[in-house]
Enzyme design. Sequence first.
Site, PDB file in Angstrom:
ATOM      1  NE  ARG A  66      42.456 -33.054  14.252  1.00  0.00           N
ATOM      2  CZ  ARG A  66      43.239 -32.107  13.756  1.00  0.00           C
ATOM      3  NH1 ARG A  66      43.461 -30.998  14.445  1.00  0.00           N
ATOM      4  NH2 ARG A  66      43.790 -32.246  12.564  1.00  0.00           N
ATOM      5  CG  HIS A  70      45.767 -36.645  15.402  1.00  0.00           C
ATOM      6  ND1 HIS A  70      46.243 -35.785  14.433  1.00  0.00           N
ATOM      7  CD2 HIS A  70      44.441 -36.775  15.160  1.00  0.00           C
ATOM      8  CE1 HIS A  70      45.246 -35.416  13.649  1.00  0.00           C
ATOM      9  NE2 HIS A  70      44.139 -35.989  14.077  1.00  0.00           N
ATOM     10  CG  ASN A  98      49.802 -34.614  13.979  1.00  0.00           C
ATOM     11  OD1 ASN A  98      48.610 -34.922  14.070  1.00  0.00           O
ATOM     12  ND2 ASN A  98      50.776 -35.498  14.071  1.00  0.00           N
ATOM     13  CG  HIS A 196      34.547 -36.044  12.823  1.00  0.00           C
ATOM     14  ND1 HIS A 196      34.677 -36.616  11.573  1.00  0.00           N
ATOM     15  CD2 HIS A 196      35.794 -36.012  13.351  1.00  0.00           C
ATOM     16  CE1 HIS A 196      35.951 -36.908  11.363  1.00  0.00           C
ATOM     17  NE2 HIS A 196      36.646 -36.555  12.426  1.00  0.00           N
TER      18      HIS A 196
END
Length: 328
Positions: A66, A70, A98, A196
């Site tokens: 992740r 990001h 975040n 996911h």
Amino acid sequence: MAKGQKLVSFLTFQLILVLLVLDQTNAQGLSLDYYSKTCPDLGNIVRKEIHRVISIAPSLAAPLLRMHFHDCFVRGCDASVLLNGTTNNPAEKAAIPNLSLRGFNIIDNVKALVEKACPGVVSCADILALVARDAVLEIHGPFWPVPLGRRDGRVSIMNQVFAELPAPFHNISTLKAFFAAKGLNTKDVAVLSGGHTIGTSHCGGFSNRLYNFTGRGDTDPTLDPNYIVKLKQKCKPADTTTLVEMDPGSFKTFDEDYFTLVAKRRGLFQSDAALLDDPETKAYVFLQAQTHGSTFGKDFAQSMVKMGKALVLTGTQGEIRKHCALVN
């Protein structure tokens, strides 16, 4: 298929991926052998440390993947997500999406090991890309070649996160637009959403779907009502701290179950449900659900290679940070 044939097919797939990467990245100054002379043991250093970490805490694989996602979606893959901000100039770390990121210490530890072996040579952006790949590999996910040569950015701005990072409440049109801005297509939206399959979410990330979807105390009609009952048992209306598995039962294993859940209208986020609102992404969801992820591993590898090239800094751009949280 015989073992020999499987091995040949696997090696052929790896060769195709490598050739694909070489073809797509040379123009950008990225290459698979970028550190072959300046830090030849880089891959082994990263792999060994990530193996140690994930063997102890497999749940950390999802946060490390992740973090790379990001990073690449805001300002490109330049490790700007790792920078500390100040009171007057808050960085990406301070943005609400975040605040739940974990694993910064792992990146710092890997960077320290790499610096010991090759001082001032390897960027934090490249380390983040390698760590994400190796973390996924450790939990039975696919391998993908990581072209290297990224440079680290010197800028990190909190408000840019809201403008560039896809959100769990985005509809399919918005998702496609955000992905397109990073050189990713509609198929990539569906494929990378498959990330996911690992990880967890705080209740606050989806509780509006359970209790107040349109501001009238209602539920999201696109979410399976039986699943809503189960989620309400875990998440009370004001709960922002409880963690829920995004792929119940196998949230620590990289597999295709995510698509089966989305096909059954049990994706946790609105952005998951949104995959059923576009013909191409919907077809991909049902293909993987019905064929037990027949092409998911290959597709995910290819999409990660594409994402890892997003707006990279190369050559004399940016810098090679000594510490990932600080500009030099």
